[in-house]
Write an enzyme that holds these catalytic residues in place. Structure first.
Site, PDB file in Angstrom:
ATOM      1  NE  ARG A   1      -9.075  -5.915   6.843  1.00  0.00           N
ATOM      2  CZ  ARG A   1      -8.397  -6.831   6.175  1.00  0.00           C
ATOM      3  NH1 ARG A   1      -7.418  -6.467   5.367  1.00  0.00           N
ATOM      4  NH2 ARG A   1      -8.689  -8.114   6.302  1.00  0.00           N
TER       5      ARG A   1
ATOM      6  CD  GLU B   1     -11.224  -1.498   1.144  1.00  0.00           C
ATOM      7  OE1 GLU B   1     -11.697  -2.655   1.269  1.00  0.00           O
ATOM      8  OE2 GLU B   1     -10.080  -1.192   1.488  1.00  0.00           O
TER       9      GLU B   1
ATOM     10  CG  HIS C   1      -8.640  -4.618   0.327  1.00  0.00           C
ATOM     11  ND1 HIS C   1      -9.318  -4.313   1.479  1.00  0.00           N
ATOM     12  CD2 HIS C   1      -7.663  -5.487   0.695  1.00  0.00           C
ATOM     13  CE1 HIS C   1      -8.778  -4.970   2.506  1.00  0.00           C
ATOM     14  NE2 HIS C   1      -7.773  -5.690   2.042  1.00  0.00           N
TER      15      HIS C   1
END
Length: 312
Positions: free
Chosen positions: A233, A262, A282
């Site tokens: 994360r 992100e 991600h």
């Protein structure tokens, strides 16, 4: 007469196979349909992938009893608000572990062979003679794994098999006999792990305790030829301190699949990219197979919950 299907509101776009499963087993209300606009008032069951559900969202859902969440992380869902209203959250731990672990391997190899730095220079029109490149060999190096869950375990297996790596691991929550089937050394602190690891890979959730877990003081402990991988994360690695560590050559390089912003933008991350950071938005679980498996599993867990409730 066939039993009535439960109604499931899908808040995000899902793989067609996931939608097919939902339409076979639920009355599926998809984004863009007229009924979907009333999900707050009407929904008993939700399926989410990336949508954020705040405490206000939860409080505005008087009928909601269960949420299916594709993937492991539930940080975008206010779990406290759900708990207060007795709403169950069904995520999919372990289902995406193989895909994320393979992403860790991809990032590590790319950093070790300077793929990020070389690619950036070439795409800018710079000729890169091979004599100016000097990567790292990973064979028989030490990989340090922070977090010994499903993903960390597969990472350990991959690095043992691919590189005959020494594995050291840290996890304060698992019993001491965890990973009894994998040759490894269990360490009692993160600094102990950082001191001996050639590759450090993070596999813990983002919490108040793990935020900025890897900051300048940790980089100063690491080997000067170490590689850092974050496929967990954004926020666990202090990105400003990572830039300092790379500029001062405290570590060899880093691979990030997770960022504080992100998807990562050029405006924010250009300096890290220029320093050779291999950065992906991600996508650790972004394989077709994984998207089908995680989405279907989340929907199936909601269905099983409904069936259990109906039988009680």
């Amino acid at each position: 007469m066939a039993p009535e299907k439960p109604t499931l509101y899908l808040l995000d776009n899902f793989h067609p196979e996931v939608i097919k499963y939902c339409e076979e087993n639920f009355t599926a209300i998809l984004p863009g349909t007229p009924e979907h606009a009333n999900w707050r008032q009407d929904a008993r069951f939700l399926l989410v992938r990336s949508s954020r559900l705040t405490a206000e969202d939860i409080q505005s859902c008087p009928k909601l009893i269960a949420i299916g969440k594709q993937g492991v992380g539930i940080e975008k869902i206010d779990a406290v608000a759900c708990s207060k209203q007795g709403i169950e959250i069904f995520n999919t731990p372990g289902v995406n572990a193989r895909a994320v672990a393979e992403m860790v391997l991809s990032l590590t190899m790319a950093v070790a062979r300077e793929v990020g730095r070389i690619n950036t220079r070439q795409t800018q029109g710079v000729l890169v003679p091979k004599e100016t490149c000097s990567g790292l060999i990973l064979s028989q190096k030490t990989v340090g794994i922070i977090g010994m869950g499903n993903i960390g375990k597969i990472v350990a297996q991959i690095f043992r098999g691919a590189f005959d790596a020494e594995v050291v691991a840290y996890d304060p929550f698992l019993p001491l006999d965890a990973w009894s089937d994998i040759s490894h050394t269990r360490l009692s602190s993160i600094p102990d792990l950082l001191k001996v690891s050639d590759v450090v890979t993070i596999h813990v959730p983002l919490t108040e305790n793990t935020r900025n877990m890897i900051s300048l003081s940790e980089f100063q402990i690491m080997k000067r030829n170490a590689i850092l991988i974050n496929a967990a994360r954004g926020g666990i690695v202090n990105e400003s301190d990572l830039e300092i560590a790379l500029r001062e050559r405290l570590i060899f390089g880093a691979g990030l699949d997770c960022h504080e912003e992100e998807p990562p933008s050029k405006e924010r991350y250009e300096k890290l990219w220029e320093l050779g950071v291999v950065s992906t938005p991600h996508v650790g679980a972004a394989t077709e197979q994984t998207q089908i498996e995680t989405g279907t599993t989340a929907a199936r867990r909601v269905l099983e919950f409904y069936q259990t409730q109906a039988q009680s």
